[in-house]
Design an enzyme around this catalytic site. Structure first.
Site, PDB file in Angstrom:
ATOM      1  N   ASP A  38     -36.969 -23.320  97.133  1.00  0.00           N
ATOM      2  CA  ASP A  38     -38.137 -24.036  96.632  1.00  0.00           C
ATOM      3  C   ASP A  38     -37.856 -25.535  96.491  1.00  0.00           C
ATOM      4  O   ASP A  38     -37.251 -25.982  95.520  1.00  0.00           O
ATOM      5  CB  ASP A  38     -38.522 -23.412  95.286  1.00  0.00           C
ATOM      6  CG  ASP A  38     -39.843 -23.907  94.762  1.00  0.00           C
ATOM      7  OD1 ASP A  38     -40.267 -25.007  95.164  1.00  0.00           O
ATOM      8  OD2 ASP A  38     -40.449 -23.206  93.950  1.00  0.00           O
TER       9      ASP A  38
ATOM     10  N   TYR B 263     -48.551 -21.408  88.098  1.00  0.00           N
ATOM     11  CA  TYR B 263     -49.243 -22.693  88.016  1.00  0.00           C
ATOM     12  C   TYR B 263     -50.343 -22.674  86.967  1.00  0.00           C
ATOM     13  O   TYR B 263     -50.857 -21.620  86.597  1.00  0.00           O
ATOM     14  CB  TYR B 263     -49.872 -23.033  89.374  1.00  0.00           C
ATOM     15  CG  TYR B 263     -48.879 -23.434  90.426  1.00  0.00           C
ATOM     16  CD1 TYR B 263     -48.150 -24.609  90.290  1.00  0.00           C
ATOM     17  CD2 TYR B 263     -48.679 -22.657  91.549  1.00  0.00           C
ATOM     18  CE1 TYR B 263     -47.246 -24.997  91.260  1.00  0.00           C
ATOM     19  CE2 TYR B 263     -47.766 -23.039  92.531  1.00  0.00           C
ATOM     20  CZ  TYR B 263     -47.065 -24.215  92.377  1.00  0.00           C
ATOM     21  OH  TYR B 263     -46.177 -24.598  93.343  1.00  0.00           O
TER      22      TYR B 263
ATOM     23  N   SER C  39     -39.318 -27.330  93.300  1.00  0.00           N
ATOM     24  CA  SER C  39     -38.518 -27.160  92.080  1.00  0.00           C
ATOM     25  C   SER C  39     -37.286 -28.046  92.112  1.00  0.00           C
ATOM     26  O   SER C  39     -36.979 -28.722  91.126  1.00  0.00           O
ATOM     27  CB  SER C  39     -38.052 -25.718  91.915  1.00  0.00           C
ATOM     28  OG  SER C  39     -39.124 -24.886  91.647  1.00  0.00           O
TER      29      SER C  39
ATOM     30  N   ARG D  67     -44.131 -18.869  94.830  1.00  0.00           N
ATOM     31  CA  ARG D  67     -43.330 -18.812  93.602  1.00  0.00           C
ATOM     32  C   ARG D  67     -42.962 -17.369  93.311  1.00  0.00           C
ATOM     33  O   ARG D  67     -43.503 -16.733  92.412  1.00  0.00           O
ATOM     34  CB  ARG D  67     -44.129 -19.404  92.454  1.00  0.00           C
ATOM     35  CG  ARG D  67     -43.658 -20.759  92.002  1.00  0.00           C
ATOM     36  CD  ARG D  67     -44.186 -21.868  92.814  1.00  0.00           C
ATOM     37  NE  ARG D  67     -43.354 -23.065  92.720  1.00  0.00           N
ATOM     38  CZ  ARG D  67     -43.504 -24.006  91.787  1.00  0.00           C
ATOM     39  NH1 ARG D  67     -44.416 -23.899  90.886  1.00  0.00           N
ATOM     40  NH2 ARG D  67     -42.727 -25.062  91.776  1.00  0.00           N
TER      41      ARG D  67
ATOM     42  N   GLN E  54     -36.908 -18.495  95.162  1.00  0.00           N
ATOM     43  CA  GLN E  54     -36.544 -19.534  94.199  1.00  0.00           C
ATOM     44  C   GLN E  54     -35.522 -20.533  94.760  1.00  0.00           C
ATOM     45  O   GLN E  54     -35.643 -21.737  94.560  1.00  0.00           O
ATOM     46  CB  GLN E  54     -35.971 -18.891  92.939  1.00  0.00           C
ATOM     47  CG  GLN E  54     -36.755 -19.273  91.725  1.00  0.00           C
ATOM     48  CD  GLN E  54     -36.433 -18.401  90.529  1.00  0.00           C
ATOM     49  OE1 GLN E  54     -35.819 -17.334  90.647  1.00  0.00           O
ATOM     50  NE2 GLN E  54     -36.835 -18.846  89.376  1.00  0.00           N
TER      51      GLN E  54
HETATM   52  P1  NAD Z   1     -46.586 -28.119  88.048  1.00  0.00           P
HETATM   53  O1  NAD Z   1     -45.772 -29.238  88.608  1.00  0.00           O
HETATM   54  O2  NAD Z   1     -47.686 -27.555  88.866  1.00  0.00           O
HETATM   55  O3  NAD Z   1     -47.224 -28.594  86.667  1.00  0.00           O
HETATM   56  C1  NAD Z   1     -46.433 -29.135  85.629  1.00  0.00           C
HETATM   57  C2  NAD Z   1     -46.838 -28.554  84.298  1.00  0.00           C
HETATM   58  O4  NAD Z   1     -48.072 -29.134  83.880  1.00  0.00           O
HETATM   59  C3  NAD Z   1     -47.054 -27.046  84.289  1.00  0.00           C
HETATM   60  O5  NAD Z   1     -46.199 -26.471  83.317  1.00  0.00           O
HETATM   61  C4  NAD Z   1     -48.523 -26.903  83.908  1.00  0.00           C
HETATM   62  O6  NAD Z   1     -48.773 -25.747  83.117  1.00  0.00           O
HETATM   63  C5  NAD Z   1     -48.747 -28.165  83.113  1.00  0.00           C
HETATM   64  N1  NAD Z   1     -50.164 -28.543  82.932  1.00  0.00           N
HETATM   65  C6  NAD Z   1     -51.203 -28.448  83.817  1.00  0.00           C
HETATM   66  N2  NAD Z   1     -52.343 -28.888  83.244  1.00  0.00           N
HETATM   67  C7  NAD Z   1     -52.023 -29.287  81.972  1.00  0.00           C
HETATM   68  C8  NAD Z   1     -52.770 -29.845  80.898  1.00  0.00           C
HETATM   69  N3  NAD Z   1     -54.071 -30.068  81.003  1.00  0.00           N
HETATM   70  N4  NAD Z   1     -52.113 -30.122  79.751  1.00  0.00           N
HETATM   71  C9  NAD Z   1     -50.791 -29.900  79.631  1.00  0.00           C
HETATM   72  N5  NAD Z   1     -50.028 -29.379  80.606  1.00  0.00           N
HETATM   73  C10 NAD Z   1     -50.636 -29.066  81.772  1.00  0.00           C
HETATM   74  O7  NAD Z   1     -45.632 -26.948  87.577  1.00  0.00           O
HETATM   75  P2  NAD Z   1     -44.193 -26.550  88.121  1.00  0.00           P
HETATM   76  O8  NAD Z   1     -43.176 -27.439  87.560  1.00  0.00           O
HETATM   77  O9  NAD Z   1     -44.280 -26.474  89.583  1.00  0.00           O
HETATM   78  O10 NAD Z   1     -43.936 -25.112  87.497  1.00  0.00           O
HETATM   79  C11 NAD Z   1     -44.961 -24.228  87.127  1.00  0.00           C
HETATM   80  C12 NAD Z   1     -44.377 -22.853  86.817  1.00  0.00           C
HETATM   81  O11 NAD Z   1     -43.885 -22.227  88.010  1.00  0.00           O
HETATM   82  C13 NAD Z   1     -43.258 -22.803  85.821  1.00  0.00           C
HETATM   83  O12 NAD Z   1     -43.485 -21.715  84.985  1.00  0.00           O
HETATM   84  C14 NAD Z   1     -42.049 -22.521  86.655  1.00  0.00           C
HETATM   85  O13 NAD Z   1     -41.037 -21.866  85.939  1.00  0.00           O
HETATM   86  C15 NAD Z   1     -42.629 -21.645  87.725  1.00  0.00           C
HETATM   87  N6  NAD Z   1     -41.812 -21.663  88.939  1.00  0.00           N
HETATM   88  C16 NAD Z   1     -41.447 -20.473  89.526  1.00  0.00           C
HETATM   89  C17 NAD Z   1     -40.676 -20.473  90.680  1.00  0.00           C
HETATM   90  C18 NAD Z   1     -40.261 -19.183  91.358  1.00  0.00           C
HETATM   91  O14 NAD Z   1     -40.328 -18.142  90.747  1.00  0.00           O
HETATM   92  N7  NAD Z   1     -39.843 -19.215  92.621  1.00  0.00           N
HETATM   93  C19 NAD Z   1     -40.294 -21.673  91.250  1.00  0.00           C
HETATM   94  C20 NAD Z   1     -40.689 -22.862  90.633  1.00  0.00           C
HETATM   95  C21 NAD Z   1     -41.455 -22.844  89.475  1.00  0.00           C
END
Ligand code: NAD
Length: 375
Positions: free
Chosen positions: A128, A228, A131, A120, A125
């Site tokens: 990915d 994460y 995403s 990430r 990005q």
């Molecule tokens: P994910 O699919 O791993 O999880 C989904 C969401 O569930 C997350 O927001 C997490 O904080 C939340 N979660 C976990 N445990 C929880 C709980 N007990 N109660 C409530 N919520 C809970 O997450 P994701 O969609 O893959 O994205 C995570 C982060 O990564 C985001 O901030 C996203 O913007 C970032 N991201 C960055 C890049 C990059 O820079 N290349 C790419 C993709 C995502």
């Protein structure tokens, strides 16, 4: 360089290339060979691949001479007979659950690259796949919920009376959760959302939804490791359960998306909490395949508990095969083109590159990824 595009196995609707990316590979100087029928379930007929400059063939024909093999899910190694030694196999290979297949890729002399382990970082990005597919899943979860719900989403003031807006609660505000909030808002619902990462609070507000957060116990400040979440303390889990209990009884639709990498999905809704919801309410559990956020979820099925539909969503991106393929295919192209060496007319993957280190599973006849070699 010849690129082979595989037809996926049963149940997979997506395709790892679309005519747009075929044209782009051709523009890089590559030849593209697509397995006949590969795009059929994603609404891409063979003729469109041909028009974009690809040749068509059966599995053995497309593999012959292929230096790169593109797939969505990891192909059965037994179907890769005749693949070239040293060919790159690029796809969402699910290495932790398919270690036997990874060993077989090594034995076949393939260089396997697991796209779902893309780090990430901002440079990655556009590559990915998690995403791009989660975004579509977040959208589809709301559409599926709206379809199962016996009432309307938007407020309607009619001569026959007023229809009140649906109340939608999104739990877990990562990529899928953000799209779920945006979609539910577009449909006119009243939306609230929660996460353990405090950085999401502003994002929720900016989409016009109400943040519901545990205030008395510290959550995760900032973005956490690589964006994460981590497992929360018992104290936090207790405070979160109380907060959810108070909120959930008033909700019509709940979309849960919470995941913790390498762990079962956190349990966010218990049977007792479910029992407080009105009959006719709908829950879509996007974490179903990771064990579910909701007690009683069954992946790939809808269970009805006390009149509440719990939809155990499994790989929703597959039900938007055309868009999901276009985005996945673009992720693959963005990755390969970023490493493309014009003179050698092929991608060159430096050993010390952060992306290469994260996604490379096998190299020169060995399993090399730390996540597989460190027990
Ligand atoms: P994910 O699919 O791993 O999880 C989904 C969401 O569930 C997350 O927001 C997490 O904080 C939340 N979660 C976990 N445990 C929880 C709980 N007990 N109660 C409530 N919520 C809970 O997450 P994701 O969609 O893959 O994205 C995570 C982060 O990564 C985001 O901030 C996203 O913007 C970032 N991201 C960055 C890049 C990059 O820079 N290349 C790419 C993709 C995502």
């Amino acid at each position: 360089m010849r690129i082979a595009v595989l037809k996926e196995g049963a149940g997979e609707t997506r395709c790892a290339a679309v005519p747009d990316t075929v044209k782009k590979y051709v523009a890089l100087g590559a030849q593209v060979a697509v397995e006949r029928g590969a795009g059929a379930s994603a609404s891409v007929p063979d003729s469109e691949f041909e028009a974009a400059g690809a040749t068509l063939g059966d599995r053995a024909e497309v593999l012959k001479g292929g230096g790169i093999i593109l797939s969505i899910a990891g192909p059965d190694p037994a179907t890769l007979k005749g693949a070239e030694q040293g060919a790159l196999l690029v796809g969402a290979l699910d290495p932790l659950r398919r270690q036997g297949a990874v060993e077989a890729y090594v034995a076949a002399g393939l260089e396997a690259l697991a796209m779902e382990w893309m780090p990430r970082i901002s440079r990655a990005q556009s590559m990915d796949v998690l995403s791009s597919q989660s975004n579509l899943a977040g959208y589809k979860a709301v559409i599926d919920a709206a379809s199962a719900y016996g009432r309307a989403f938007p407020m309607m003031m009619t001569a026959a009376g007023t229809v009140s807006p649906a109340k939608v609660f999104v739990m877990g505000v990562g990529v899928a959760g953000l799209q779920a909030i945006a979609t539910a808002r577009r449909l006119g619902a009243q939306v609230s959302a929660t996460d353990v990462r405090s950085a999401t609070k502003e994002q929720i507000q900016s989409l016009g939804a109400k943040p519901i957060f545990v205030e008395n116990v510290a959550g995760i400040e900032g973005e956490g490791a690589g964006g994460y979440a981590a497992e929360m303390s018992e104290e936090y889990q207790k405070a979160q359960a109380e907060l959810v209990s108070a909120h959930i009884a008033k909700q019509d639709i709940v979309i849960t998306t919470a995941l913790i990498p390498g762990r079962p999905a956190p349990r966010l809704i218990s049977k007792a909490q479910l029992a407080t919801m009105r009959p006719g309410s709908v829950i879509v559990d996007l974490a179903a395949e990771a064990g579910g956020n909701v007690e009683g979820t069954v992946a790939g099925e809808t269970v009805v508990v006390g009149g509440v539909d719990i939809i155990g969503a499994a790989n929703l991106a597959r039900s938007l095969a055309a868009d999901a393929s276009a985005l996945f295919a673009r992720n693959l192209y963005n990755f390969l083109s970023a490493f493309w060496d014009k003179e050698q007319a092929r991608p060159v993957l430096p050993d010390d590159d952060e992306i290469v280190k994260a996604i490379r599973l096998t190299h020169s006849g060995k399993v090399v990824n730390e996540r597989l070699t460190v027990a």
